[in-house]
Design an enzyme around this catalytic site. Structure first.
Site, short mmCIF file in Angstrom:
data_model
loop_
_atom_site.label_atom_id
_atom_site.label_comp_id
_atom_site.label_asym_id
_atom_site.label_seq_id
_atom_site.Cartn_x
_atom_site.Cartn_y
_atom_site.Cartn_z
N ARG A 124 0.82 -1.09 -0.11
CA ARG A 124 -0.02 0.10 -0.07
C ARG A 124 1.05 1.18 0.01
O ARG A 124 1.88 1.35 0.91
CB ARG A 124 -0.85 0.03 1.25
CG ARG A 124 -2.02 -1.16 1.05
CD ARG A 124 -2.99 -1.01 2.08
NE ARG A 124 -3.54 -2.28 2.17
CZ ARG A 124 -4.61 -2.80 1.47
NH1 ARG A 124 -5.10 -1.81 0.52
NH2 ARG A 124 -5.14 -3.93 1.67
N ASP A 125 0.26 2.23 -0.68
CA ASP A 125 1.20 3.50 -0.81
C ASP A 125 1.13 4.27 0.39
O ASP A 125 0.13 4.08 1.12
CB ASP A 125 0.46 4.40 -2.04
CG ASP A 125 1.52 5.49 -2.57
OD1 ASP A 125 1.98 5.54 -3.53
OD2 ASP A 125 1.72 6.55 -1.58
N ILE A 126 2.21 4.76 0.98
CA ILE A 126 2.07 5.42 2.25
C ILE A 126 1.48 6.83 2.24
O ILE A 126 0.96 7.25 3.29
CB ILE A 126 3.81 5.75 2.61
CG1 ILE A 126 3.88 5.85 3.93
CG2 ILE A 126 4.41 6.90 1.85
CD1 ILE A 126 5.53 5.67 4.39
N ASN A 138 4.18 6.30 -13.77
CA ASN A 138 4.79 7.51 -14.20
C ASN A 138 6.37 7.45 -14.63
O ASN A 138 6.77 6.60 -14.12
CB ASN A 138 4.99 8.59 -12.74
CG ASN A 138 3.42 9.02 -12.36
OD1 ASN A 138 2.65 9.49 -12.96
ND2 ASN A 138 3.25 8.94 -11.15
N GLU A 173 8.71 9.84 -8.74
CA GLU A 173 9.48 10.37 -7.38
C GLU A 173 10.47 9.00 -7.04
O GLU A 173 11.65 9.62 -6.41
CB GLU A 173 8.76 10.53 -6.20
CG GLU A 173 7.57 11.61 -6.19
CD GLU A 173 6.54 11.60 -5.13
OE1 GLU A 173 6.63 10.86 -4.37
OE2 GLU A 173 5.77 12.51 -5.34
N VAL A 174 9.91 7.94 -7.17
CA VAL A 174 10.76 6.73 -7.09
C VAL A 174 11.20 6.24 -8.21
O VAL A 174 10.29 5.73 -8.96
CB VAL A 174 9.98 5.79 -6.05
CG1 VAL A 174 10.98 4.65 -5.66
CG2 VAL A 174 9.55 6.43 -4.76
N HIS A 200 7.09 1.07 -11.01
CA HIS A 200 6.01 0.55 -10.33
C HIS A 200 4.64 1.00 -11.02
O HIS A 200 4.60 2.22 -11.56
CB HIS A 200 5.93 1.03 -8.52
CG HIS A 200 6.20 2.84 -8.70
ND1 HIS A 200 7.46 3.27 -9.04
CD2 HIS A 200 5.23 3.53 -8.47
CE1 HIS A 200 7.36 4.63 -8.80
NE2 HIS A 200 6.15 4.72 -8.55
N HIS A 236 0.85 2.17 -10.24
CA HIS A 236 -0.21 2.44 -9.06
C HIS A 236 -1.42 1.85 -9.59
O HIS A 236 -1.98 1.89 -10.70
CB HIS A 236 -0.31 3.99 -9.20
CG HIS A 236 0.89 4.92 -9.02
ND1 HIS A 236 0.79 5.55 -7.72
CD2 HIS A 236 2.15 5.08 -9.52
CE1 HIS A 236 2.16 6.15 -7.61
NE2 HIS A 236 2.65 5.92 -8.78
P1 5GP Z 1 5.81 8.07 -8.42
O1 5GP Z 1 5.63 9.72 -8.03
O2 5GP Z 1 7.32 7.79 -8.41
O3 5GP Z 1 5.04 7.34 -9.55
O4 5GP Z 1 5.25 7.22 -7.06
C1 5GP Z 1 5.96 7.09 -5.75
C2 5GP Z 1 4.97 6.55 -4.82
O5 5GP Z 1 5.71 6.04 -3.85
C3 5GP Z 1 4.17 7.75 -4.19
O6 5GP Z 1 2.53 7.58 -4.46
C4 5GP Z 1 4.63 7.81 -2.73
O7 5GP Z 1 3.43 7.89 -1.54
C5 5GP Z 1 5.10 6.43 -2.71
N1 5GP Z 1 5.98 6.15 -1.42
C6 5GP Z 1 7.20 6.70 -1.47
N2 5GP Z 1 7.98 6.53 -0.38
C7 5GP Z 1 7.18 5.45 0.18
C8 5GP Z 1 7.51 4.41 1.17
O8 5GP Z 1 8.49 4.56 1.81
N3 5GP Z 1 6.54 3.57 1.56
C9 5GP Z 1 5.37 3.47 0.72
N4 5GP Z 1 4.53 2.39 1.04
N5 5GP Z 1 5.12 4.25 -0.30
C10 5GP Z 1 5.94 5.14 -0.58
#
Ligand code: 5GP
Length: 116
Positions: A30-32, A88, A96-97, A101, A103
């Site tokens: 689950r997303d944080i 993304n 961001e990461v 992944h 979503h």
């Molecule tokens: P992006 O913007 O890269 O597509 O999405 C990264 C997602 O990873 C974001 O929705 C963010 O809330 C989630 N996220 C970032 N750090 C963590 C973490 O430490 N744990 C979890 N469960 N989700 C994370």
């Protein structure tokens, strides 16, 4: 070797997460900071940085991510009400990461865009 991503640390069990699916190739948790009642990230255990870094040999793995998203949507009770799958890639999409992944977002009416 690249620094391990936060998702690699979750997959390795080094930082906690609410893991909803795991196999030898893929983990889902689950997303944080969820954008909707259901917000799950489906992540390859191997750290592929972005969609641009997917290789042809990864096609089966990428396909399995979608099959897992489908199964999790059903498990979460949103298959019929509907959901959105989002990936993304790089800065303009707000990635961001840098660990690929998918979503899985649902559980409410999402409108035309879902973002922070
Ligand atoms: P992006 O913007 O890269 O597509 O999405 C990264 C997602 O990873 C974001 O929705 C963010 O809330 C989630 N996220 C970032 N750090 C963590 C973490 O430490 N744990 C979890 N469960 N989700 C994370």
């Amino acid at each position: 070797m690249n620094e391990p991503t936060v998702f690699s640390k979750i997959i390795a069990g080094e930082i906690p997460a609410d893991i909803v699916y795991r196999d030898e190739e893929i983990t889902a948790f689950r997303d944080i900071q969820p954008l909707a009642p259901v917000h799950i990230l489906i992540v390859p255990n191997q750290a592929i940085a972005t969609v641009n870094d997917i290789e042809d040999a990864d096609a089966e793995l990428i396909g399995r991510m979608w099959c897992i998203a489908r199964d999790l949507a059903k498990q979460e009770g949103i298959a019929e009400s509907g959901y959105r799958l989002v990936v993304n890639c790089n800065a303009d999409a707000g990635q961001e990461v840098f660990h690929l992944h998918l979503h899985l977002i649902g559980g409410r009416k999402l409108g035309s865009s879902v973002s922070r």
